[in-house]
Design a protein around this motif. Structure first.
Motif, PDB file in Angstrom:
ATOM      1  N   UNK A 356      40.679  15.339  -9.708  1.00 47.78           N
ATOM      2  CA  UNK A 356      41.136  16.535 -10.412  1.00 47.78           C
ATOM      3  C   UNK A 356      41.233  17.733  -9.471  1.00 47.78           C
ATOM      4  N   UNK A 357      40.268  17.855  -8.552  1.00 45.23           N
ATOM      5  CA  UNK A 357      40.316  18.945  -7.576  1.00 45.23           C
ATOM      6  C   UNK A 357      41.546  18.818  -6.687  1.00 45.23           C
ATOM      7  N   UNK A 358      41.800  17.614  -6.180  1.00 44.19           N
ATOM      8  CA  UNK A 358      42.963  17.411  -5.311  1.00 44.19           C
ATOM      9  C   UNK A 358      44.263  17.651  -6.063  1.00 44.19           C
ATOM     10  N   UNK A 359      44.270  17.327  -7.368  1.00 41.86           N
ATOM     11  CA  UNK A 359      45.456  17.618  -8.164  1.00 41.86           C
ATOM     12  C   UNK A 359      45.743  19.099  -8.259  1.00 41.86           C
ATOM     13  N   UNK A 360      44.679  19.919  -8.221  1.00 42.13           N
ATOM     14  CA  UNK A 360      44.837  21.376  -8.261  1.00 42.13           C
ATOM     15  C   UNK A 360      45.142  21.959  -6.886  1.00 42.13           C
ATOM     16  N   UNK A 361      44.937  21.166  -5.839  1.00 38.58           N
ATOM     17  CA  UNK A 361      45.197  21.606  -4.462  1.00 38.58           C
ATOM     18  C   UNK A 361      45.995  20.505  -3.743  1.00 38.58           C
ATOM     19  N   UNK A 362      47.226  20.275  -4.134  1.00 39.77           N
ATOM     20  CA  UNK A 362      47.982  19.120  -3.614  1.00 39.77           C
ATOM     21  C   UNK A 362      48.149  19.115  -2.101  1.00 39.77           C
ATOM     22  N   UNK A 363      48.161  20.274  -1.472  1.00 39.70           N
ATOM     23  CA  UNK A 363      48.326  20.312  -0.018  1.00 39.70           C
ATOM     24  C   UNK A 363      47.123  19.708   0.701  1.00 39.70           C
ATOM     25  N   UNK A 364      45.989  19.670   0.027  1.00 40.62           N
ATOM     26  CA  UNK A 364      44.789  19.138   0.654  1.00 40.62           C
ATOM     27  C   UNK A 364      44.856  17.633   0.892  1.00 40.62           C
ATOM     28  N   UNK A 365      45.666  16.949   0.102  1.00 40.31           N
ATOM     29  CA  UNK A 365      45.692  15.486   0.187  1.00 40.31           C
ATOM     30  C   UNK A 365      46.058  15.036   1.594  1.00 40.31           C
ATOM     31  N   UNK A 366      46.965  15.758   2.234  1.00 42.18           N
ATOM     32  CA  UNK A 366      47.403  15.373   3.578  1.00 42.18           C
ATOM     33  C   UNK A 366      46.388  15.750   4.657  1.00 42.18           C
ATOM     34  N   UNK A 367      45.325  16.445   4.271  1.00 43.32           N
ATOM     35  CA  UNK A 367      44.291  16.813   5.233  1.00 43.32           C
ATOM     36  C   UNK A 367      43.164  15.783   5.297  1.00 43.32           C
ATOM     37  N   UNK A 368      43.227  14.764   4.451  1.00 42.28           N
ATOM     38  CA  UNK A 368      42.186  13.742   4.450  1.00 42.28           C
ATOM     39  C   UNK A 368      42.363  12.855   5.680  1.00 42.28           C
ATOM     40  N   UNK A 369      41.293  12.708   6.447  1.00 42.34           N
ATOM     41  CA  UNK A 369      41.413  12.029   7.740  1.00 42.34           C
ATOM     42  C   UNK A 369      41.027  10.556   7.702  1.00 42.34           C
ATOM     43  N   UNK A 370      40.352  10.103   6.674  1.00 39.06           N
ATOM     44  CA  UNK A 370      39.926   8.696   6.621  1.00 39.06           C
ATOM     45  C   UNK A 370      40.790   7.869   5.694  1.00 39.06           C
ATOM     46  N   UNK A 371      40.475   6.579   5.594  1.00 45.16           N
ATOM     47  CA  UNK A 371      41.182   5.699   4.674  1.00 45.16           C
ATOM     48  C   UNK A 371      40.628   5.850   3.270  1.00 45.16           C
ATOM     49  N   UNK A 372      41.510   5.901   2.268  1.00 46.10           N
ATOM     50  CA  UNK A 372      41.097   6.278   0.923  1.00 46.10           C
ATOM     51  C   UNK A 372      41.520   5.235  -0.105  1.00 46.10           C
ATOM     52  N   UNK A 373      40.640   5.035  -1.096  1.00 44.49           N
ATOM     53  CA  UNK A 373      40.971   4.321  -2.327  1.00 44.49           C
ATOM     54  C   UNK A 373      40.809   5.326  -3.464  1.00 44.49           C
ATOM     55  N   UNK A 374      41.904   5.656  -4.138  1.00 42.69           N
ATOM     56  CA  UNK A 374      41.851   6.513  -5.318  1.00 42.69           C
ATOM     57  C   UNK A 374      41.661   5.636  -6.549  1.00 42.69           C
ATOM     58  N   UNK A 375      40.806   6.085  -7.489  1.00 37.95           N
ATOM     59  CA  UNK A 375      40.552   5.275  -8.695  1.00 37.95           C
ATOM     60  C   UNK A 375      40.749   6.110  -9.960  1.00 37.95           C
ATOM     61  N   UNK A 376      41.963   6.567 -10.233  1.00 38.40           N
ATOM     62  CA  UNK A 376      42.190   7.428 -11.388  1.00 38.40           C
ATOM     63  C   UNK A 376      42.433   6.647 -12.674  1.00 38.40           C
ATOM     64  N   UNK A 377      42.029   7.244 -13.807  1.00 37.61           N
ATOM     65  CA  UNK A 377      42.584   6.776 -15.068  1.00 37.61           C
ATOM     66  C   UNK A 377      43.925   7.485 -15.258  1.00 37.61           C
TER      67      UNK A 377
END
Length: 504
Positions: A356-377
């Motif tokens: 939810x936080x990343x959804x409110x700050x979409x530009x932040x998503x590209x700043x994530x430096x590691x490998x990610x698994x998102x688990x949204x409903x």
């Protein structure tokens, strides 16, 4: 198990006819025998049967089923809709075969239609249209569908409920789709049968094999598949005799604002039960005592703030991060989240409030430096991409696009959870039940996948094994407690049995 598109299944039929070889009318006869056997296993001969057949091959299936049910002693009335004076060859052949069977009332509708009464004792066989349609039903057929849906009879659809398109129903009209009580689908589930927003049309689904070509099926390429237990078994990492907690992975969970300590507790317990050697939990300071008492095996790192997560965390010493359960979404917590993700040095599971936080700050998503698994409903995913999807099909397509764009894995949670991968493929889960629709179930999933990442599983394997284990543990829990009484802690309690089943 691959999920073929309707176009591919059409080619599969054609390939089977050419290479078995078998005449198309004989393949239809084979399918009708399987369908008839399934219907007879569900409903007795005391139920009067009304068959609605369309002008194509789905209608040919329905007419053949009508004939075979009559031969088994069912009272059958059949209505063949031939309003354009054109039937497929096999449908026309089955019209002639049905006409030769005594005791069957066959009405061929070319103009006006006098609708029969369909009371609560009537078995309705829907064979108007199968999986070949690509636009919503209109005109008289839409009216017929609305009539069927308004009656109290039991409806069995052949292959697909008429009006439901096999893949994308984003622009479809719900009032023009048959609402079946049972769908007898041929060869495999169609993609639309895996979505929550179309389940109300399919009712219960049974998959019936009709001996289509295994050669074609094996060679056909599809981006969609359903995970099988044998696949998960192969991915389970054996636990060597001489390991220690240091070699079994150190997992960090960032979870739990004050008042949401339960989310951190559930994630931590699930993480420990999933084999992590060590679990640390970074949580609001006021949660310290709750965590120490509830999960004594975990190491608690209280935040400097009493009621929220305020501090970013250096992940250098950890093998995996799970973040989001009960985290809260205030701006200080948001800054702590991005501060952590900007310095991420391990694979991570991003869930719940972190999404939810990343959804409110979409530009932040590209700043994530590691490998990610998102688990949204579903709603969390819509927030993540900043738009409300009009259908589950659209949401799946957007999740695939997101996974590709961000080199991430997106696990869309649901009855058939969909793991969307960076290469554009999707694997649907085959475990789990509606009892798992309970608070905390997602926190448990976060803990499981985080543990598997810490253990050294790849993101693909951790997400795939994790979603299957989560559902399997839920199935074991439901078998003992029932769906209505299942709570998230029951899933954790049944994780050992789920691991044993996959390791035996």
């Amino acid at each position: 198990m691959k999920i073929l598109t309707s176009a591919q299944i059409h080619e599969l039929d054609k390939y089977t006819i050419e290479h078995e070889p078998i005449a198309s009318i004989d393949l239809m006869e084979r399918a009708a025998r399987v369908l008839t056997e399934a219907i007879a296993s569900e409903y007795g001969t005391a139920m009067p049967v009304v068959v609605f057949a369309g002008p194509g091959n789905n209608g040919g299936d329905a007419l053949a089923v009508a004939r075979m049910l009559a031969q088994r002693g069912y009272g059958v009335r059949a209505y063949l809709f031939n309003i354009h004076a054109h039937l497929s060859a096999d449908c026309a052949a089955n019209r002639e075969r049905l006409a030769e069977v005594g005791g069957v009332e066959l009405t061929e509708v070319t103009t006006d239609f006098d609708a029969p009464k369909l009371d609560e004792h009537t078995l309705v066989i829907d064979g108007l249209f199968g999986s070949g349609i690509n636009k919503p039903l209109g005109g008289g057929f839409a009216s017929l569908v609305r009539y069927i849906n308004a009656q109290p009879g039991t409806v069995v659809s052949i292959d697909m409920p008429s009006g439901l398109m096999p893949e994308d129903n984003s622009g479809n009209t719900g009032k023009s789709i048959v609402c079946a009580d049972l769908t007898l689908t041929l060869h495999q589930r169609k993609l639309a049968m895996l979505f929550a927003d179309t389940q109300r049309f399919t009712g219960r689904v049974r998959v019936l094999g009709i001996g289509l070509s295994e050669e074609y099926d094996g060679a056909a390429a599809s981006p969609y598949s359903m995970v099988e237990e044998t696949e998960v078994r192969r991915l389970i990492k054996p636990r060597a005799d001489f390991v220690n907690k240091g070699t079994m992975g150190h997992a960090l969970l960032m979870a739990g604002s004050y008042g949401m300590a339960g989310a951190a507790v559930l994630a931590a317990r699930a993480c420990l039960r999933s084999g992590a050697g060590k679990v640390s939990v970074h949580t609001a300071r006021r949660n310290n005592d709750i965590m120490q008492i509830s999960v004594p095996e975990a190491v608690v790192h209280p935040d400097s703030d009493d009621v929220r997560v305020f501090d970013a965390v250096d992940t250098e010493q950890y093998d995996a991060l799970g973040v989001g359960p009960g985290l809260g979404t205030n701006e200080d917590t948001a800054l702590a989240l991005i501060g952590t993700l900007q310095r991420l040095r391990c694979n991570a599971v991003i869930d719940a409030d972190a999404i939810n936080i990343l959804g409110s700050h979409p530009a932040w998503i590209r700043q994530i430096t590691g490998g990610v698994v998102f688990t949204p409903h579903p709603r969390e995913f819509d927030r993540l991409i900043g738009t409300a999807c009009s259908s589950d099909y659209e949401r799946l397509a957007r999740a695939v696009e997101f996974a590709q764009a961000h080199d991430s894995y997106v696990l869309l949670k649901g009855h058939y959870s969909a793991l969307c991968m960076p290469d554009g493929t999707v694997t649907f889960n085959t475990t789990g039940n509606s009892g798992m629709a309970t608070a905390g179930s997602g926190d448990v999933l976060t803990g499981i996948i985080t543990a598997l990442l810490a253990r050294g599983y790849s993101r693909h394997d951790a997400a795939l094994v994790g979603m299957y284990l989560h559902g399997l543990a839920g199935d074991i829990a439901a078998a003992g407690k029932g769906k209505e009484s299942l709570v998230a802690g029951d899933i954790i309690h049944c994780l050992p049995a789920a691991f044993r089943r996959l390791s035996d």
